[in-house]
Design a protein around this motif. Sequence first.
Motif, mmCIF file in Angstrom:
data_model
loop_
_atom_site.group_PDB
_atom_site.id
_atom_site.type_symbol
_atom_site.label_atom_id
_atom_site.label_comp_id
_atom_site.label_asym_id
_atom_site.label_seq_id
_atom_site.Cartn_x
_atom_site.Cartn_y
_atom_site.Cartn_z
ATOM 1 N N LYS A 3 -2.056 40.163 63.421
ATOM 2 C CA LYS A 3 -2.116 38.730 63.625
ATOM 3 C C LYS A 3 -1.441 38.331 64.936
ATOM 4 O O LYS A 3 -0.462 38.940 65.351
ATOM 5 N N LYS A 5 0.854 36.179 67.268
ATOM 6 C CA LYS A 5 2.025 35.335 67.014
ATOM 7 C C LYS A 5 2.583 34.695 68.279
ATOM 8 O O LYS A 5 3.498 33.884 68.210
ATOM 9 N N ARG B 255 -9.014 34.087 60.617
ATOM 10 C CA ARG B 255 -7.993 34.485 59.628
ATOM 11 C C ARG B 255 -7.399 35.834 59.992
ATOM 12 O O ARG B 255 -6.191 36.031 59.956
ATOM 13 N N GLY B 258 -4.846 35.617 62.552
ATOM 14 C CA GLY B 258 -3.686 34.781 62.251
ATOM 15 C C GLY B 258 -3.789 33.397 62.859
ATOM 16 O O GLY B 258 -2.782 32.739 63.125
ATOM 17 N N ASN B 263 0.634 30.873 57.685
ATOM 18 C CA ASN B 263 1.514 31.124 58.824
ATOM 19 C C ASN B 263 0.758 31.294 60.137
ATOM 20 O O ASN B 263 0.781 32.365 60.768
ATOM 21 N N SER B 270 0.546 26.339 57.594
ATOM 22 C CA SER B 270 -0.597 27.027 56.990
ATOM 23 C C SER B 270 -1.735 26.043 56.760
ATOM 24 O O SER B 270 -1.498 24.893 56.373
#
Lengths: 125, 599, 164
Positions: A3, A5, B255, B258, B263, B270
């Motif tokens: 993911k 960040k 998704r 992220g 988060n 979210s």
Amino acid sequence: MAKIKSLEELMKIKENAMKGLKMRDSGKKGKIIVAMGTCGIAAGAKDTLRAIVDSLDEKGIEDVAVVQSGCFGLCDVEPTIEVHLEGADPIIYGHVTPAQAKRIIDQHIVEGKVVGDLIVKKGEL
Amino acid sequence: MPAVENTVLICAGGACISAGEKSVKEVFEDTLKKYSLETVVRVVETGCMGACDLGPILVIYPEGVFYQKVNAENAAQIVEEHILKGRVVERLLYKGDTGELKTKPQEELPFFTEQVKIATRNLGVIDPLSIDEYIARDGYFALHKALFEIGPEKVLETLKKSELKGRGGAGFPTWMKWDFTRKAQGDTKYIICNADEGDPGAFMDRAVLEGDPHTIVEAMTIAAYTVGAQKGFVYVRAEYPLAIERLTFAMEKAREYGLLGNNILGTDFSFDLEIRIGAGAFVCGEETALINSIEGKRGIPRVKPPFPANKGLWGKPTLLNNVETYANIPPIIINGGEWFSQYGVEGSKGTKVFALAGNVKNTGLVEVPMGITVRKLIYDIGGGIPGGKRLKSIQTGGPSGGCIPLEHLDTPITYDNLKKLGTIVGSGGMVVMDEDSCMVDVAKYFLEFTVEESCGQCTPCRDGTRRMLEILERITEGEGTMEDLDLLKELGENIMATSLCGLGQTAPQPVLSTMRYFWHEYEAHVLEKKCPAKRCKPLMRVVIDKDKCVGCTACARVCPVNAISGAVRKPHEIDPEICTRCGSCLAVCRFNAISKVSP
Amino acid sequence: MSVVTCPDCENLFAELDRYIDSVKDNTGVLINVLHKAQEIFGYLSEEVQQHVSEKLNVPLSQVYGVVTFYNFFTMKPKGKHQIKVCLGTACYVKGADKIMERLQDELKVPMNQPTADGKFSIHAVRCLGACSMAPVVLIGEDDYYGRVTPDEVSKILDKYRRAE
């Protein structure tokens, strides 16, 4: 895929993908973009796409990527494709039937000659 | 092989060939050989460049200099001057209206140059299935900026400065909707994207969803963060399966990265999205009807107030925008409100996507600054009317809109201006109609639409539109009276004043608008029992001119109902009782012997 | 109660149940479930509606109300090849009504009714969003035909007639 960040991670993806969009270091000589919106499909873009992929396979051309995109907005001349060879201005062709697609591969991709009678636009959209 | 230095495009369209293109090409190539230039100059014959009255045409790249009316004599000169010495041959350049020399008119083609692409910035540029390519074009940077740099207050401020208004039809300031929802009380809030593009003739939302689905995901996430929502719905028409497929894929990818779900970007914010598929009800484009439909109910509108911002989906505060509106959000956040409001005019800022369709040469999607004139849109960008026909009117705003007649072609397109003309910008569909369109028939077409799509909840819309349709049917069958016209107008005004929702409040617009500008056509139907455009079947006949007919039998063979009789090489005849007025015979007659007549 | 004439009804209902179980926890999924049911069965018979009502614990009246409200849902079987004629404004201006007429002449059925052999049914649809290709006909879910003329209708149909 991990993911994302941070801005740095986003930047990294951007830089890598920019290369793809501009085709530097991608090992590809170029790419063919086929407009695959509903209007394109209604005009036969699926057959055109298939003809392009088949024709490239037939000739063993592996350094040209075939990608699809949304509608170019040039619905009047669908199906439309954009041929983007490294170091040259992209060329947009209109009314590309499967037969014309084969012609474009033969002349533009193989021989490097622009197929004049199908040109809609030269240069960036 | 030496590198090619120049490419010469010679127009080999029909007009240029007949103007002598072949001999120009020959001379050109011979002259190149004479100077041993044939390996460094490539001569390409192209298709029609469209400027047929200037032919033969020749364009020399890389400079892109455009030579017109070239002939065998001066072709050699172009090689000697331009190719060899690098000097432009001025006397063969295209001259503008005021006599100024134009070296590159093709780069001035309005279809390309007038466009400013904001909402459609990625269409045709990126692969809609590649999130990386979206990111390469600054995708998700706006989300990052909202979350980490500016925060919700600044997002609102930016939107306010941009003066973006809802692109779905109503034209309500977007920032206010966001602000109302943000200020509404409640922990649970929802974001909705209205992708129920119901206006027949508009297809920009489909194009954005199919070509750039991530921009919707990103914009809705920014909206959720700004107003404090946790869940969003995209309501897509069932008629757009490809859009649904690509959006679903985009959501999965987001998704994975992220950028959607729990988060987001590693923060404690979210938000997730779900797609709800419409089931073919035009009224669901109305926001409260759409909300009912998402709840799984019949899509009937609710009484407003309360507005969705306070009491929307499942009674919770809900923010609703349409696809094109959302598509504008990420670039506005990145570039700032002032950047967006530099385009457009007072009261109508930024750009708008228009869908050109109907009787216009360049059908397609164009994004242009607001305030452009109708004429420019139809003639410069749209290329005018094909087939040598005359323009009659431009229908905007679909079943809720009206028409713009010839005399108002120079009106700049703004929300206010079109309202004054009795129509609306709506979602941006522009259906161009030429002289073959009957305006009474068009009004009837839209009424048929609204009668079928009325949800049936309130009487003025349910019964009133049906009565209006009955009157229009009488008129197009030649049974109308002048009293009918008065009644039509009165009914229309009443329905607009008393209907519950936007559908009924605007349904009579196409009728009132055509009555306002094309009164003479209504009169012709009523008083003379005549359809000037020869479109209304009961008021027209298809006839064969005995003097022109050579008896080739082409028409008789193509007639689907065998209404045409006659011996070979003898003039044929159409039996009006059997004829369905389908027009097939008109299309095949090569002697111009068949025509439509209205008594 | 109408009887669903399908050879493997049991399997079809099992497929529908699997879908219902996967979405049942979300609120307001009735329309999605009906979409799925119509995809599986081809149309929404009374039996199917009753089944959905029981599985979702939604009154049958509400299910029926929704089915009859939306144009997309049908309680009558459709032809094997559904021919959708776009009647959006652009298509109308370009003569879609003539395409519609010709189709009905060719197939000898009115709108929304399958041909005797069950191969075709004709439906009017609202704008398919391919206005620049007007008039547009969509057969099944994927076969779009743009700039159709009445005289091409029979040729287009032949493709599907022959495919058997």
